[in-house]
Design a protein around this motif. Structure first.
Motif, mmCIF file in Angstrom:
data_model
loop_
_atom_site.group_PDB
_atom_site.id
_atom_site.type_symbol
_atom_site.label_atom_id
_atom_site.label_comp_id
_atom_site.label_asym_id
_atom_site.label_seq_id
_atom_site.Cartn_x
_atom_site.Cartn_y
_atom_site.Cartn_z
ATOM 1 N N GLU A 44 6.933 8.424 7.153
ATOM 2 C CA GLU A 44 7.380 9.811 7.249
ATOM 3 C C GLU A 44 8.908 9.832 7.301
ATOM 4 N N PRO A 45 9.559 10.528 6.364
ATOM 5 C CA PRO A 45 11.023 10.471 6.235
ATOM 6 C C PRO A 45 11.759 11.454 7.149
ATOM 7 N N TRP A 46 11.682 11.194 8.438
ATOM 8 C CA TRP A 46 12.411 12.024 9.379
ATOM 9 C C TRP A 46 12.681 11.226 10.650
ATOM 10 N N LYS A 66 -0.224 15.350 1.044
ATOM 11 C CA LYS A 66 0.133 15.728 -0.324
ATOM 12 C C LYS A 66 -0.835 15.136 -1.349
ATOM 13 N N ALA A 67 -1.317 13.920 -1.066
ATOM 14 C CA ALA A 67 -2.231 13.280 -2.017
ATOM 15 C C ALA A 67 -3.657 13.771 -1.864
ATOM 16 N N GLN A 70 4.170 12.482 5.065
ATOM 17 C CA GLN A 70 4.285 11.104 4.615
ATOM 18 C C GLN A 70 4.744 11.024 3.162
ATOM 19 N N ASP A 71 5.650 10.056 2.914
ATOM 20 C CA ASP A 71 6.159 9.794 1.568
ATOM 21 C C ASP A 71 5.477 8.536 1.036
ATOM 22 N N GLU A 74 3.739 0.567 3.081
ATOM 23 C CA GLU A 74 4.007 -0.877 3.159
ATOM 24 C C GLU A 74 3.532 -1.643 1.935
ATOM 25 N N GLU A 75 2.528 -1.132 1.259
ATOM 26 C CA GLU A 75 1.997 -1.834 0.097
ATOM 27 C C GLU A 75 3.009 -1.901 -1.046
ATOM 28 N N LYS A 76 4.007 -1.056 -1.007
ATOM 29 C CA LYS A 76 5.040 -1.057 -2.041
ATOM 30 C C LYS A 76 6.211 -1.964 -1.686
ATOM 31 N N TRP A 77 6.219 -2.511 -0.478
ATOM 32 C CA TRP A 77 7.354 -3.290 -0.002
ATOM 33 C C TRP A 77 6.904 -4.626 0.579
ATOM 34 N N ASP A 78 6.001 -5.292 -0.118
ATOM 35 C CA ASP A 78 5.528 -6.623 0.277
ATOM 36 C C ASP A 78 4.958 -6.595 1.692
ATOM 37 N N HIS A 79 4.275 -5.498 2.014
ATOM 38 C CA HIS A 79 3.610 -5.312 3.306
ATOM 39 C C HIS A 79 4.582 -5.394 4.488
ATOM 40 N N TRP A 80 5.736 -4.783 4.286
ATOM 41 C CA TRP A 80 6.692 -4.534 5.363
ATOM 42 C C TRP A 80 6.946 -3.031 5.443
#
Length: 645
Positions: free
Chosen positions: A181-183, A251-252, A607-608, A613-619
């Motif tokens: 979440e971007p806040w 959103k999804a 949520q964005d 995490e799946e887009k960032w090597d699970h980080w």
């Protein structure tokens, strides 16, 4: 002449003393002993100890012991020991401020427990399920804050603590920050760490952050902390440091919560990789870092430590397949003997033993450093304990106890916002007591600011907190705060406030949503039955409902109509006075309306998917930052185990 030191580990320390240097040698050795490091030894000592002095011929000439650490005995004569410090200052307390300069600002340690219920420490309700002797010791020797109020969930409380402002004045009033979440806490608001660093403090954050991470501008090092080690989100698995949570991407169009899991351990904003540390108990890692920082600190420079432990927050692994307590805590008698019929409560009380051990080690680190006489300790929980019936709703399996208070985490009822708290320091002139004065988490910033002698003109403008330092010092149970707002959450439709009238009555108005608006009652401590006192012992600060516990006298349904309680006579919120005292109800409603007019919109965002995490090597990463993957070289000392143990 030689000094022979025998400690409880049966080791022997020999110090050669020049002729005529016996007194100065005792001074130096006594100072070292009180710091736990005799003769410059690299290993700390504890327990009982005795130093014997003998001449070169072997004839005993004197002794020094833990029983009389400020005097050495030669025959029948007692000779005072002058404890050596940098400025040759005299101290009479074990663990004195060795090395501190006169007039130095005191160190500050804020120890924030996570999801700790009102009855989950033994000093509050005398709960025998959860003995916490190390926490209790400082509570009873300090000042217990019997009416310490926070927000009902973690991110808002932490934001209020660090800014000294009500959450509805900083946009943090609605809920805890979810994954991706971007806040976060808006960057225009300076933090407590910013202010303490400005006046010369070393500032450290250890543990949980949870007030923003989508860019590095929201991470601890950009919010006033010189050093940070911990997780940026709300919780983690205590062995592989992954954050596992149930999230719903609105959103999804997700119809049901989805489990996610990504690693989240960071040092100064940089990832602590698997090859650096893994499968080391997370509470242990945090204590190691605290001990290292305190041990290595220049004694001439004060420090500010925000120790935001994840303990006793147990419900952070959605798959529930990890053991969250270690055997040494599970096997302690109160835990081992607790009924297996309540496995989640049993796990929770095991975690509380971890909490007490963490607190003990922080205290001992300060004692061994020799600065305890110039240190202020603050202890409180970020919100009330989660109840079993609502654990899944608040993303956890915690089975805490707020009994006999009403409600729990996530509610503005007393069980959600009134938490265990105390302040301890030898600098307090009138301690060893409890106070019922109203205290809000926003009060810590101005209170500690005055305690360290800082200029009040340097505090942020339009703060919502009050300094209680003068009332702490003069022993008064009457503080400067006469009212507080528990929260005003327009989006969540929750609001409550407390006001003391001119006659000393303490009125509370509460209205709006309570979870799914189907229950707003009391949950008794698991493993106990009504009317059976065998689970507890007497505590002079325990809550007395003044009526049968958990039995409502006049019904309160907050989501249907505002409720009114008088908390001095009815701390358990049993008797709704809304109909019998309409004038007071209207007074508080009018006050809330004025406060609401000063609120700003909540800064929450959905949520964005780009941050998952799946887009960032699970980080979990600051995915909207220019440097989400830590490509900028490290400029700080990498992780290392404590050198203080």
């Amino acid at each position: 002449m030689q000094l022979l030191f025998a400690c409880w580990l049966f080791t022997l320390l020999t110090v050669t003393v020049a002729d005529g240097g016996l007194q100065s040698a005792f001074d130096k050795l006594a100072s070292d002993l009180l710091r736990g490091r005799p003769g410059g030894s690299s290993s700390s000592i504890s327990g009982k100890w005795t130093v014997q002095v003998q001449s070169s011929s072997g004839k005993p000439t004197g002794s020094l012991s833990s029983a009389t650490p400020n005097a050495w005995l030669t025959g029948s004569k007692i000779v005072p020991v002058k404890l050596a410090t940098k400025k040759d200052a005299v101290s009479e307390t074990p663990g004195a401020s060795v090395g501190a300069t006169p007039g130095q600002k005191p160190n500050v340690i804020i120890f924030v427990a996570d999801d700790l219920g009102h009855a989950d420490v033994s000093f509050t309700q005398g709960n025998l399920q959860t003995p916490t002797p190390n926490i209790d010791k400082l509570a009873w020797e300090g000042i217990i804050l019997n009416r310490h109020y926070v927000n009902p969930i973690c991110s808002p409380t932490r934001a209020a603590l660090l800014t000294g402002k009500y959450t509805f004045h900083i946009g943090m009033q609605t809920h805890a920050i979810g994954e991706a979440e971007p806040w976060g806490l808006p960057t225009q608001f300076p933090t407590m760490a910013d202010k303490f660093r400005e006046i010369g403090y070393s500032t450290w954050h250890l543990g949980k952050w949870h007030i923003g991470r989508y860019t590095r501008a929201y991470l601890p090092n950009a919010r006033g902390f010189d050093y940070s080690y911990g997780v940026t989100g709300g919780a983690c698995n205590w062995f592989n440091y992954t954050v596992g949570w149930f999230t719903r991407n609105v959103k999804a169009g997700d119809q049901f919560p989805q489990p996610v899991s990504g690693r989240d351990l960071r040092e100064n904003g940089r990832k602590v990789d698997y090859n650096v540390t893994n499968n080391v108990y997370f509470p242990e890692l945090l204590n190691n870092q605290a001990e290292r920082l305190i041990h290595n600190q220049d004694p001439a420079k004060p420090f500010f430590l925000y120790f935001a432990t994840p303990v006793a927050h147990t419900g952070f692994e959605p798959y529930q397949d990890s053991q969250h307590t270690m055997p040494q805590f599970q096997l302690r008698p109160p835990v081992f003997q607790f009924s297996n019929a309540y496995p989640e409560r049993k796990k929770c009380i095991g975690i509380i033993q971890v909490l007490d051990e963490q607190f003990r080690r922080i205290v001992m680190a300060v004692v061994n450093k020799g600065v305890v006489n110039n240190t202020i300790f603050v202890f409180f929980s970020d919100n009330g304990g989660p109840l079993a019936r609502h654990a899944a709703f608040v993303h956890g399996s915690n089975h805490a106890s707020n009994w006999p208070l009403r409600g729990g985490k996530g509610t503005l009822l007393e069980g959600g916002v009134r938490v265990p708290a105390f302040i301890w320091s030898p600098l307090l002139k009138r301690r060893g007591r409890a106070t019922d004065q109203l205290f809000h988490v926003t009060d810590w910033l101005p209170t500690l600011w005055e305690a360290v002698g800082a200029d009040p003109a340097l505090l942020p403008e339009k703060g919502d907190g009050f300094s209680h330092w003068k009332s702490f010092q003069d022993g008064s149970s009457v503080g400067p705060r006469k009212e507080l707002v528990n929260n005003i959450d327009t989006l969540g439709r929750m609001y409550a406030m407390i006001m003391e009238d001119e006659f000393g009555h303490l009125y509370k108005l509460i209205g709006g949503n309570v979870f799914e608006n189907n229950w707003a009652g009391w949950d008794i401590t698991e493993g106990t039955v009504p009317g059976d006192p065998s689970w507890k012992t007497y505590s002079p600060v325990e809550v007395n409902c003044n009526a049968p516990e958990g039995i409502e006298i006049t019904k309160c349904v907050p989501w249907k109509a505002d409720c009114l309680f008088e908390l001095r006579e009815d701390p358990c919120e049993l008797n709704n006075l809304a109909k019998s005292n309409p004038d007071m109800l209207k007074t508080l409603q009018a006050k809330l309306k004025v406060y609401k007019a000063t609120s700003i919109p909540a800064v929450i965002k959905h949520q964005d998917p780009a941050g998952l995490e799946e887009k960032w090597d699970h980080w979990w990463v600051p995915w909207k930052d220019l440097d989400p993957l830590d490509k900028i070289p490290l400029t700080y000392q990498p992780f290392q185990n404590s050198s203080a143990m």
